[in-house]
Design a protein around this motif. Structure first.
Motif, PDB file in Angstrom:
ATOM      1  N   GLU A  55      41.086 -66.787  -0.547  1.00 23.79           N
ATOM      2  CA  GLU A  55      42.243 -67.106  -1.403  1.00 23.79           C
ATOM      3  C   GLU A  55      41.813 -67.265  -2.854  1.00 23.79           C
ATOM      4  N   LEU A  56      40.683 -67.924  -3.082  1.00 25.73           N
ATOM      5  CA  LEU A  56      40.174 -68.086  -4.446  1.00 25.73           C
ATOM      6  C   LEU A  56      39.959 -66.719  -5.092  1.00 25.73           C
ATOM      7  N   ALA A  57      39.343 -65.811  -4.333  1.00 22.54           N
ATOM      8  CA  ALA A  57      39.042 -64.488  -4.869  1.00 22.54           C
ATOM      9  C   ALA A  57      40.308 -63.685  -5.132  1.00 22.54           C
ATOM     10  N   PHE A  58      41.177 -63.635  -4.125  1.00 26.16           N
ATOM     11  CA  PHE A  58      42.312 -62.723  -4.250  1.00 26.16           C
ATOM     12  C   PHE A  58      43.447 -63.295  -5.081  1.00 26.16           C
ATOM     13  N   ALA A  59      43.396 -64.594  -5.377  1.00 30.08           N
ATOM     14  CA  ALA A  59      44.413 -65.169  -6.268  1.00 30.08           C
ATOM     15  C   ALA A  59      44.383 -64.481  -7.622  1.00 30.08           C
ATOM     16  N   ALA A  60      43.184 -64.174  -8.110  1.00 31.67           N
ATOM     17  CA  ALA A  60      43.056 -63.483  -9.394  1.00 31.67           C
ATOM     18  C   ALA A  60      43.664 -62.090  -9.315  1.00 31.67           C
ATOM     19  N   VAL A  61      43.451 -61.403  -8.185  1.00 35.51           N
ATOM     20  CA  VAL A  61      43.991 -60.054  -8.021  1.00 35.51           C
ATOM     21  C   VAL A  61      45.518 -60.093  -7.982  1.00 35.51           C
ATOM     22  N   LEU A  62      46.077 -61.020  -7.195  1.00 37.88           N
ATOM     23  CA  LEU A  62      47.530 -61.105  -7.091  1.00 37.88           C
ATOM     24  C   LEU A  62      48.168 -61.494  -8.427  1.00 37.88           C
ATOM     25  N   ALA A  63      47.505 -62.373  -9.170  1.00 37.88           N
ATOM     26  CA  ALA A  63      48.053 -62.795 -10.457  1.00 37.88           C
ATOM     27  C   ALA A  63      48.029 -61.667 -11.477  1.00 37.88           C
TER      28      ALA A  63
ATOM     29  N   GLY B 195      51.617 -81.591  11.232  1.00 41.63           N
ATOM     30  CA  GLY B 195      51.976 -81.626   9.821  1.00 41.63           C
ATOM     31  C   GLY B 195      50.770 -81.814   8.929  1.00 41.63           C
ATOM     32  N   ARG B 196      49.893 -82.738   9.316  1.00 43.65           N
ATOM     33  CA  ARG B 196      48.711 -82.997   8.497  1.00 43.65           C
ATOM     34  C   ARG B 196      47.713 -81.852   8.560  1.00 43.65           C
ATOM     35  N   MET B 197      47.560 -81.238   9.739  1.00 43.30           N
ATOM     36  CA  MET B 197      46.680 -80.073   9.824  1.00 43.30           C
ATOM     37  C   MET B 197      47.171 -78.966   8.905  1.00 43.30           C
ATOM     38  N   ASN B 198      48.488 -78.689   8.956  1.00 42.41           N
ATOM     39  CA  ASN B 198      49.046 -77.646   8.105  1.00 42.41           C
ATOM     40  C   ASN B 198      48.882 -77.972   6.630  1.00 42.41           C
ATOM     41  N   SER B 199      49.074 -79.235   6.271  1.00 40.21           N
ATOM     42  CA  SER B 199      48.956 -79.605   4.857  1.00 40.21           C
ATOM     43  C   SER B 199      47.505 -79.529   4.384  1.00 40.21           C
ATOM     44  N   VAL B 200      46.554 -79.863   5.261  1.00 41.19           N
ATOM     45  CA  VAL B 200      45.144 -79.743   4.881  1.00 41.19           C
ATOM     46  C   VAL B 200      44.802 -78.274   4.629  1.00 41.19           C
ATOM     47  N   PHE B 201      45.254 -77.390   5.522  1.00 40.64           N
ATOM     48  CA  PHE B 201      45.005 -75.959   5.312  1.00 40.64           C
ATOM     49  C   PHE B 201      45.653 -75.484   4.018  1.00 40.64           C
ATOM     50  N   ARG B 202      46.890 -75.900   3.777  1.00 41.35           N
ATOM     51  CA  ARG B 202      47.580 -75.464   2.553  1.00 41.35           C
ATOM     52  C   ARG B 202      46.885 -76.022   1.316  1.00 41.35           C
ATOM     53  N   PHE B 203      46.457 -77.282   1.384  1.00 40.16           N
ATOM     54  CA  PHE B 203      45.806 -77.888   0.225  1.00 40.16           C
ATOM     55  C   PHE B 203      44.495 -77.178  -0.110  1.00 40.16           C
ATOM     56  N   VAL B 204      43.690 -76.929   0.920  1.00 40.60           N
ATOM     57  CA  VAL B 204      42.374 -76.337   0.678  1.00 40.60           C
ATOM     58  C   VAL B 204      42.492 -74.863   0.305  1.00 40.60           C
ATOM     59  N   THR B 205      43.346 -74.116   1.009  1.00 36.37           N
ATOM     60  CA  THR B 205      43.435 -72.674   0.750  1.00 36.37           C
ATOM     61  C   THR B 205      44.339 -72.374  -0.436  1.00 36.37           C
ATOM     62  N   TRP B 206      45.563 -72.857  -0.401  1.00 33.91           N
ATOM     63  CA  TRP B 206      46.470 -72.621  -1.534  1.00 33.91           C
ATOM     64  C   TRP B 206      45.991 -73.357  -2.780  1.00 33.91           C
ATOM     65  N   GLY B 207      45.278 -74.454  -2.585  1.00 35.07           N
ATOM     66  CA  GLY B 207      44.780 -75.197  -3.743  1.00 35.07           C
ATOM     67  C   GLY B 207      43.801 -74.411  -4.580  1.00 35.07           C
ATOM     68  N   THR B 208      43.160 -73.403  -3.974  1.00 30.15           N
ATOM     69  CA  THR B 208      42.250 -72.554  -4.735  1.00 30.15           C
ATOM     70  C   THR B 208      42.994 -71.500  -5.549  1.00 30.15           C
ATOM     71  N   VAL B 209      44.277 -71.284  -5.247  1.00 29.87           N
ATOM     72  CA  VAL B 209      45.026 -70.208  -5.904  1.00 29.87           C
ATOM     73  C   VAL B 209      45.187 -70.437  -7.406  1.00 29.87           C
ATOM     74  N   PRO B 210      45.656 -71.615  -7.852  1.00 29.11           N
ATOM     75  CA  PRO B 210      45.752 -71.788  -9.305  1.00 29.11           C
ATOM     76  C   PRO B 210      44.406 -71.673  -9.997  1.00 29.11           C
ATOM     77  N   LEU B 211      43.348 -72.137  -9.326  1.00 32.23           N
ATOM     78  CA  LEU B 211      42.008 -72.012  -9.911  1.00 32.23           C
ATOM     79  C   LEU B 211      41.616 -70.539 -10.027  1.00 32.23           C
ATOM     80  N   GLY B 212      41.819 -69.781  -8.956  1.00 34.91           N
ATOM     81  CA  GLY B 212      41.477 -68.360  -8.972  1.00 34.91           C
ATOM     82  C   GLY B 212      42.310 -67.586  -9.979  1.00 34.91           C
ATOM     83  N   ALA B 213      43.621 -67.891 -10.035  1.00 33.68           N
ATOM     84  CA  ALA B 213      44.493 -67.190 -10.979  1.00 33.68           C
ATOM     85  C   ALA B 213      44.117 -67.502 -12.416  1.00 33.68           C
ATOM     86  N   ALA B 214      43.840 -68.786 -12.694  1.00 33.76           N
ATOM     87  CA  ALA B 214      43.470 -69.175 -14.062  1.00 33.76           C
ATOM     88  C   ALA B 214      42.118 -68.575 -14.462  1.00 33.76           C
ATOM     89  N   LEU B 215      41.132 -68.635 -13.554  1.00 35.83           N
ATOM     90  CA  LEU B 215      39.826 -68.061 -13.856  1.00 35.83           C
ATOM     91  C   LEU B 215      39.920 -66.554 -14.072  1.00 35.83           C
TER      92      LEU B 215
END
Length: 428
Positions: free
Chosen positions: A232-240, A343-363
């Motif tokens: 997700e970190l890598a491809f966030a830049a591509v999608l952005a 709910g917590r499992m899903n939120s942990v996955f979303r936080f860790v994976t989707w949380g890299t998206v703004p970082l990847g897009a900004a970088l």
């Protein structure tokens, strides 16, 4: 013989709600950056920041979202988040018509859409096991991913044509209406009537920690979340930057960009259909590895693109692998996680994976000036190849079957009991 999922009204309505909203979302995926480019003459960095801002709610609220959702009835959460996203998008065409459009307005709309998507996603993934039986989750998730892939195929092409024929704000208006239609379909979804049990309060911090401990101590979930975070970190830049790359680097028109994205997303259709049979034939673990290899291979093709054909081909291969991975990952997570922790499992996955998206897009946006768009795409390709390593060197690699996880965090059975291999030819 079990009734097909299409004959279950609740699943059918959930599928319809997701399909119509995703069609609109794919239109906006193209229309929102084009609004910034065409109406505000935005830079590559400003456009990439749009993607970053949309995922910012994940960093701010990703972890507590799961604990909050577990306390709430899930269908109202789904409906309210659809309405929130509709209102947020209606602001954009209204701002255009009132001559008030600016990048802060677009950032605000993107943030609100991201907030609604975060809660919708966590609630939907927790709601699906209430609608279908456990042994049908792969089939159900495959059908939901199929609707996503259909939307990714039809949405960008439609979006490009709408932008070319009318304008980007009109395309965004249609997406806003799609969320309202989705909310209407959700009114027809009936779960099993989940009882929200009163449990001794541990405090938000301890509840979040319990969810994180479960995910990161599980021999199957840990390599999956690390792999997904890197990818997700890598491809966030591509999608952005994919629209900017197509417009500036490849000199494609808006309608051609939409068609290229649509053709590329046909791969998602193949991935959604193939995920279940692939896992049955080779086993869940090997199927994960195949999906990551495909995703990485497509990512390598993208920076070598010289025109619409190679760019579309790279996206096609990426989405075959990505959607296959998503179907298998969501189904495995729902199967091995106790209901009270969904709910917590899903939120942990979303936080860790989707949380890299703004970082990847900004970088990605920041690196355009020093190394160029192709340089950013090459870095993304290398990272996707690296994402293969955690599953490759973990028990997931040899998994052929996953069994329900009724255990509590910190008290899991030994790995050899969790990873019971099925004889060759049996379904996983």
């Amino acid at each position: 013989m079990k009734t097909t999922l299409w004959r279950l009204p609740s699943f059918r309505n959930l599928w319809a709600a997701q399909t119509v909203s995703l069609l609109g979302t794919q239109v906006t995926l193209l229309a929102l950056p084009l609004t910034a480019l065409l109406l505000l003459d935005a830079s590559a960095l400003e456009v990439s920041m749009l993607a970053a801002v949309e995922f910012l709610p994940v960093l701010l609220l990703g972890l507590p979202a799961g604990a909050w959702v577990e306390r709430l009835p899930l269908r109202p959460v789904l409906i309210l988040t659809d309405v929130l996203r509709a209102v947020a998008l209606l602001v954009v065409p209204a701002a255009v018509w009132l001559d008030l459009l600016s990048m802060p307005v677009l950032y605000g709309a993107a943030f609100a859409v991201g907030l609604g998507t975060l809660f919708f996603d966590v609630a939907q993934l927790s709601y699906l096991p209430e609608i279908v039986e456990e042994d049908r989750l792969v089939d159900a998730n495959g059908k939901l991913e199929l609707s996503r892939s259909v939307a990714q195929f039809a949405g960008p092409g439609s979006g490009g044509l709408l932008v070319q024929a009318f304008s980007a704000p009109v395309a965004i208006l249609l997406d806003a209406l799609s969320y309202l239609v989705s909310a209407g379909f959700l009114l027809g979804v009936k779960g099993k009537g989940r009882v929200i049990e009163e449990q001794p309060s541990q405090g938000m911090g301890r509840e979040i920690a319990e969810g994180m401990r479960f995910v990161f101590s599980h021999p199957l979930l840990r390599p999956l979340i690390v792999c997904a975070a890197i990818a997700e970190l890598a491809f966030a830049a591509v999608l952005a930057l994919q629209v900017v790359f197509a417009a500036d680097e490849l000199s494609l028109r808006a309608d051609v960009i939409g068609i290229v994205l649509a053709v590329g997303n046909v791969g998602g259709l193949l991935g959604a259909v193939a995920a279940g049979p692939l896992a049955q034939r080779v086993g869940t673990g090997p199927a994960f590895l195949v999906s990551i290899v495909l995703f990485s291979g497509g990512a390598v093709i993208l920076p070598m693109s010289a025109g619409p054909v190679t760019f579309g081909a790279g996206l096609f291969v990426v989405y075959v692998g990505a959607v296959t991975f998503n179907v298998l990952q969501v189904s495995l997570c729902q199967t091995v996680t106790p209901t009270r922790l969904l709910g917590r499992m899903n939120s942990v996955f979303r936080f860790v994976t989707w949380g890299t998206v703004p970082l990847g897009a900004a970088l990605g946006g920041l690196l355009v000036a020093p190394i160029g768009l192709r340089g950013v795409f090459w870095i993304a390709a290398v990272l996707t190849v690296i994402s293969l390593l955690p599953p490759l060197f973990s028990p997931l690699r040899g998994t052929r079957d996953e069994t329900p996880g009724d255990e509590t965090p910190g008290d899991e059975p030994p790995p050899d009991e969790q990873l019971q291999s099925a004889p060759t030819g049996e379904t996983s």
